[in-house]
Motif scaffolding. Structure first.
Motif, PDB file in Angstrom:
ATOM      1  N   ILE A   9       0.839  -1.201   0.000  1.00 45.04           N
ATOM      2  CA  ILE A   9       0.000   0.000   0.000  1.00 45.04           C
ATOM      3  C   ILE A   9       0.873   1.249   0.000  1.00 45.04           C
ATOM      4  N   ASP A  10       1.855   1.292   0.902  1.00 47.06           N
ATOM      5  CA  ASP A  10       2.752   2.452   0.952  1.00 47.06           C
ATOM      6  C   ASP A  10       3.466   2.649  -0.388  1.00 47.06           C
ATOM      7  N   GLY A  11       3.881   1.514  -0.954  1.00 48.83           N
ATOM      8  CA  GLY A  11       4.595   1.592  -2.237  1.00 48.83           C
ATOM      9  C   GLY A  11       3.730   2.173  -3.332  1.00 48.83           C
ATOM     10  N   VAL A  12       2.467   1.736  -3.376  1.00 43.77           N
ATOM     11  CA  VAL A  12       1.545   2.249  -4.395  1.00 43.77           C
ATOM     12  C   VAL A  12       1.361   3.753  -4.207  1.00 43.77           C
ATOM     13  N   MET A  13       1.224   4.171  -2.937  1.00 45.68           N
ATOM     14  CA  MET A  13       1.002   5.586  -2.661  1.00 45.68           C
ATOM     15  C   MET A  13       2.193   6.431  -3.097  1.00 45.68           C
ATOM     16  N   LEU A 248       7.658   0.941  -9.509  1.00 44.56           N
ATOM     17  CA  LEU A 248       8.878   1.425  -8.881  1.00 44.56           C
ATOM     18  C   LEU A 248       8.649   1.666  -7.387  1.00 44.56           C
ATOM     19  N   GLY A 249       7.509   2.279  -7.066  1.00 45.48           N
ATOM     20  CA  GLY A 249       7.200   2.569  -5.669  1.00 45.48           C
ATOM     21  C   GLY A 249       7.084   1.302  -4.829  1.00 45.48           C
ATOM     22  N   VAL A 250       6.388   0.302  -5.372  1.00 42.38           N
ATOM     23  CA  VAL A 250       6.193  -0.949  -4.634  1.00 42.38           C
ATOM     24  C   VAL A 250       7.532  -1.656  -4.410  1.00 42.38           C
ATOM     25  N   VAL A 251       8.337  -1.734  -5.476  1.00 38.98           N
ATOM     26  CA  VAL A 251       9.646  -2.395  -5.338  1.00 38.98           C
ATOM     27  C   VAL A 251      10.486  -1.671  -4.297  1.00 38.98           C
ATOM     28  N   GLU A 252      10.479  -0.349  -4.346  1.00 37.58           N
ATOM     29  CA  GLU A 252      11.283   0.417  -3.380  1.00 37.58           C
ATOM     30  C   GLU A 252      10.813   0.184  -1.950  1.00 37.58           C
ATOM     31  N   ALA A 253       9.470   0.163  -1.753  1.00 38.98           N
ATOM     32  CA  ALA A 253       8.929  -0.003  -0.401  1.00 38.98           C
ATOM     33  C   ALA A 253       9.338  -1.351   0.188  1.00 38.98           C
ATOM     34  N   HIS A 254       9.258  -2.399  -0.630  1.00 40.92           N
ATOM     35  CA  HIS A 254       9.631  -3.724  -0.141  1.00 40.92           C
ATOM     36  C   HIS A 254      11.124  -3.797   0.133  1.00 40.92           C
ATOM     37  N   CYS A 255      11.914  -3.238  -0.758  1.00 36.97           N
ATOM     38  CA  CYS A 255      13.356  -3.295  -0.567  1.00 36.97           C
ATOM     39  C   CYS A 255      13.763  -2.557   0.710  1.00 36.97           C
ATOM     40  N   GLN A 256      13.115  -1.413   0.936  1.00 40.66           N
ATOM     41  CA  GLN A 256      13.442  -0.669   2.153  1.00 40.66           C
ATOM     42  C   GLN A 256      13.121  -1.501   3.387  1.00 40.66           C
ATOM     43  N   TRP A 257      11.991  -2.184   3.349  1.00 42.16           N
ATOM     44  CA  TRP A 257      11.547  -2.981   4.505  1.00 42.16           C
ATOM     45  C   TRP A 257      12.473  -4.160   4.752  1.00 42.16           C
ATOM     46  N   TYR A 258      12.844  -4.857   3.676  1.00 36.86           N
ATOM     47  CA  TYR A 258      13.609  -6.079   3.857  1.00 36.86           C
ATOM     48  C   TYR A 258      15.115  -5.847   3.897  1.00 36.86           C
ATOM     49  N   PHE A 259      15.603  -4.840   3.144  1.00 34.49           N
ATOM     50  CA  PHE A 259      17.063  -4.688   3.033  1.00 34.49           C
ATOM     51  C   PHE A 259      17.566  -3.359   3.586  1.00 34.49           C
ATOM     52  N   GLY A 260      16.684  -2.454   3.973  1.00 34.98           N
ATOM     53  CA  GLY A 260      17.145  -1.184   4.526  1.00 34.98           C
ATOM     54  C   GLY A 260      17.170  -0.070   3.487  1.00 34.98           C
ATOM     55  N   PRO A 261      17.216   1.191   3.976  1.00 33.69           N
ATOM     56  CA  PRO A 261      17.076   2.351   3.099  1.00 33.69           C
ATOM     57  C   PRO A 261      18.220   2.501   2.088  1.00 33.69           C
ATOM     58  N   ALA A 267      17.708  -0.405  -5.640  1.00 31.13           N
ATOM     59  CA  ALA A 267      16.670  -1.258  -6.215  1.00 31.13           C
ATOM     60  C   ALA A 267      16.083  -0.631  -7.480  1.00 31.13           C
ATOM     61  N   ALA A 268      15.897   0.697  -7.454  1.00 27.43           N
ATOM     62  CA  ALA A 268      15.323   1.372  -8.618  1.00 27.43           C
ATOM     63  C   ALA A 268      16.186   1.125  -9.851  1.00 27.43           C
ATOM     64  N   TYR A 269      17.516   1.221  -9.657  1.00 28.66           N
ATOM     65  CA  TYR A 269      18.411   1.032 -10.813  1.00 28.66           C
ATOM     66  C   TYR A 269      18.434  -0.416 -11.253  1.00 28.66           C
ATOM     67  N   ILE A 270      18.318  -1.334 -10.269  1.00 30.56           N
ATOM     68  CA  ILE A 270      18.315  -2.748 -10.649  1.00 30.56           C
ATOM     69  C   ILE A 270      17.073  -3.066 -11.488  1.00 30.56           C
ATOM     70  N   VAL A 271      15.908  -2.546 -11.045  1.00 32.52           N
ATOM     71  CA  VAL A 271      14.679  -2.774 -11.813  1.00 32.52           C
ATOM     72  C   VAL A 271      14.849  -2.232 -13.230  1.00 32.52           C
ATOM     73  N   LEU A 272      15.387  -1.012 -13.317  1.00 39.97           N
ATOM     74  CA  LEU A 272      15.580  -0.405 -14.637  1.00 39.97           C
ATOM     75  C   LEU A 272      16.515  -1.260 -15.488  1.00 39.97           C
ATOM     76  N   PHE A 273      17.607  -1.732 -14.860  1.00 38.03           N
ATOM     77  CA  PHE A 273      18.597  -2.535 -15.562  1.00 38.03           C
ATOM     78  C   PHE A 273      17.967  -3.812 -16.112  1.00 38.03           C
ATOM     79  N   VAL A 274      17.176  -4.476 -15.261  1.00 33.61           N
ATOM     80  CA  VAL A 274      16.534  -5.725 -15.684  1.00 33.61           C
ATOM     81  C   VAL A 274      15.587  -5.458 -16.856  1.00 33.61           C
ATOM     82  N   PHE A 275      14.808  -4.372 -16.750  1.00 40.18           N
ATOM     83  CA  PHE A 275      13.883  -4.059 -17.836  1.00 40.18           C
ATOM     84  C   PHE A 275      14.626  -3.796 -19.140  1.00 40.18           C
ATOM     85  N   LEU A 276      15.713  -3.023 -19.049  1.00 37.27           N
ATOM     86  CA  LEU A 276      16.455  -2.692 -20.270  1.00 37.27           C
ATOM     87  C   LEU A 276      17.040  -3.939 -20.908  1.00 37.27           C
TER      88      LEU A 276
END
Lengths: 298, 239
Positions: A9-13, A248-261, A267-276
């Protein structure tokens, strides 16, 4: 499980603010096929105008929002006139480089005028978060999501149901032919820039009012988040921009929760990298080269 | 109707038009022939205002067009059907026609004209909701012509309407050109297909290396000489 849902939810927001940033980016890129690196800094200038109004005159959030959106739009027109209008069609790299120069100019101007690193920004609401079962929903986050969905619908309507939208789509399709049917391309492009920066201004205001502070770094932050969300969503796709932002928001929210800020931005760059690598067209965009065979422009 | 005098258009230091003068008479079909690189498309783009001339004048019934924006030139009653057609590929046939009427505000008149275009070009009617980029070359050419007509031009400029089309389609396009002219539209046509062009034209000009080198009526010069000069230019034909 509750954490998982709450994080989503936080990520979507938060993601809806990325989506709004990407929306403005997409409008400029879709119309001009050019990258405006000064997009974020234009929004930052709007934010500085807003904070002056707030700090000096104690303006309320709505007045600050209005001036910020207006300020961002005017800064956007300034960038367009300086970096994009004088460059000939096809000189995409030249205008990108000059928009980088204007980025530095705007950032330095902000630092010179208001030399402290951070300035306060008015919160949108101070009410307690809504409770929905075990989950918490922040009111300003809900407004963010509402704005993102509402503006997406408004832009779709404007593009496909109005005369101005017809002109913009004609310019996207073929700028030379748009001239030939009597569209004033220069004015239409300038207005599209102003509209895009105003949308960025809405996004910027919502983000800053959650953060309750503004720094000169906000320009770079907005450009990066908007750019990444746009590329994940698919270049030139309006619904893609919002979807990309949400993802992007959802991935960031989960990453922050599980792996820290620290991991969050990575994570944002990794998602972008994977997509590219795997799906360069993004969620809803066309992969490069799969376009309908359009006639060559002279 | 159209008076071009001593027109010079340059790309950087290279002059593509080196002082072009020609006249297009009202109600007639005037044709411009010449080899590749003679400057024909540059001339069309300059008249339409997409390219700015360095010198010279372009007068439409006495009113100066040189220096005006393309949008202003459309509002003066000049429309160009560009080389390679340049339809809006991701817009439907209907939207392409709407875009052609961009400067008009008489909604009823625009709708009536779209119906007229559908009547004249039945293929466009059948494909009105289809994306223009998916049409065949001939259909795109018809769409480009119909789109230009939507602005209700007094003078229709056409840049190589037969380019890349099959002979049957080319014949159809030239039929349409003759028909439009019979209905009162003045047409200024650039063509490589000298044979077809000379059949419909009332007068023609030859252009070589940025200059007008011949002006006359179709009977005045033997067709093979026209074709030789139109395709090869005088210099190479002589050498």
């Amino acid at each position: 499980m509750i954490d998982l849902v709450q994080n989503t939810i936080d990520g979507v927001m938060i993601g809806s603010s990325y989506g709004l940033l990407a929306l403005g980016f997409t409008l400029i890129f879709g119309v001009m096929r050019r990258l405006n690196l000064s997009y974020g800094p234009s929004i930052m200038i709007g934010g500085y105008v807003g904070t002056v109004l707030y700090v000096q005159y104690g303006a309320g959030p709505l007045a600050v929002a209005g001036t910020m959106i207006l300020g961002a739009a005017i800064a956007g027109i300034y960038v367009e006139r300086l970096c994009f209008a004088p460059m000939r069609m096809g000189a995409g790299i030249a205008s990108m480089v000059s928009s980088f120069a204007i980025w530095m100019q705007l950032e330095q101007a902000a630092i010179l005028v208001l030399p402290r690193h951070t300035y306060p920004f008015p919160p949108l609401t101070t009410g307690a978060p809504l409770e929905w079962g075990p989950f918490l929903l922040r009111l300003d986050h809900l407004i963010m999501l509402g704005c993102a969905l509402g503006l997406t619908a408004a832009i779709q309507f404007a593009l496909y149901r109005t005369r101005f939208g017809l002109a913009l789509r004609a310019i996207i399709g073929n700028p030379v032919a748009a001239h030939l049917v009597g569209i004033n391309v220069s004015v239409a492009v300038m207005l599209a820039f102003a509209a895009a920066s105003a949308i960025g201004g809405v996004a910027g205001f919502l983000v800053l009012s959650v953060d309750q502070q503004v720094t000169p770094m906000f320009g770079m932050w907005a450009t990066l988040k908007g750019l990444i969300a746009m590329m994940i969503g698919g270049l030139g796709s309006i619904p893609g921009a919002i979807l990309g932002g949400l993802l992007l928001g959802v991935v960031e929210a989960h990453c922050q929760w599980y792996f820290g800020p620290q991991i969050r931005d990575l994570a944002a760059y990794i998602v972008l990298f994977v997509f590219l690598l795997v799906h360069p067209g993004g969620l809803l965009g066309r992969a490069p080269g799969s376009d309908i065979a359009a006639p060559r422009t002279p | 109707m159209l008076d071009v005098t001593d027109l010079v258009t340059a790309y950087g230091k290279i002059e593509a038009l080196k002082g072009v003068s020609l006249q297009v008479e009202g109600g007639k079909i005037t044709c411009l022939l010449g080899p590749n690189g003679a400057g024909k498309t540059t001339l069309m783009m300059t008249i339409a205002g997409v390219l700015q001339p360095r010198r010279g004048s372009i007068r439409l019934k006495g009113a100066e067009l040189a220096g005006l924006s393309p949008a202003r030139i459309v509002s003066q009653g000049v429309a160009l059907v560009p080389e390679n057609r340049l339809v809006f590929p991701h817009m439907s046939v209907y939207e392409n026609l709407l875009a052609g009427a961009y400067q008009r505000h008489d909604k009823a008149g625009v709708n009536a004209d779209i119906e007229r275009m559908y009547a004249r070009f039945p293929q466009l009617h059948e494909r009105s909701e289809q994306m223009a980029g998916t049409l065949s070359g001939g259909e795109q050419q018809m769409l480009a012509v119909a789109r230009a007509l939507m602005s209700q031009p007094r003078l229709l400029l056409m840049d190589e309407p037969s380019l890349g089309l099959a002979p049957l389609i080319v014949a159809e396009i030239f039929n349409i050109i003759a028909e439009l002219n019979r209905d009162g539209t003045t047409i200024f046509l650039v063509e490589q297909n000298a044979h077809m062009a000379l059949q419909v034209a009332h007068q023609f000009f030859l252009m070589e290396q940025g200059r007008i080198t011949f002006k006359g009526t179709p009977g005045q010069l033997a067709e093979d000489e026209v074709i030789q000069r139109a395709y090869l230019g005088t210099r190479r034909a002589a050498g």
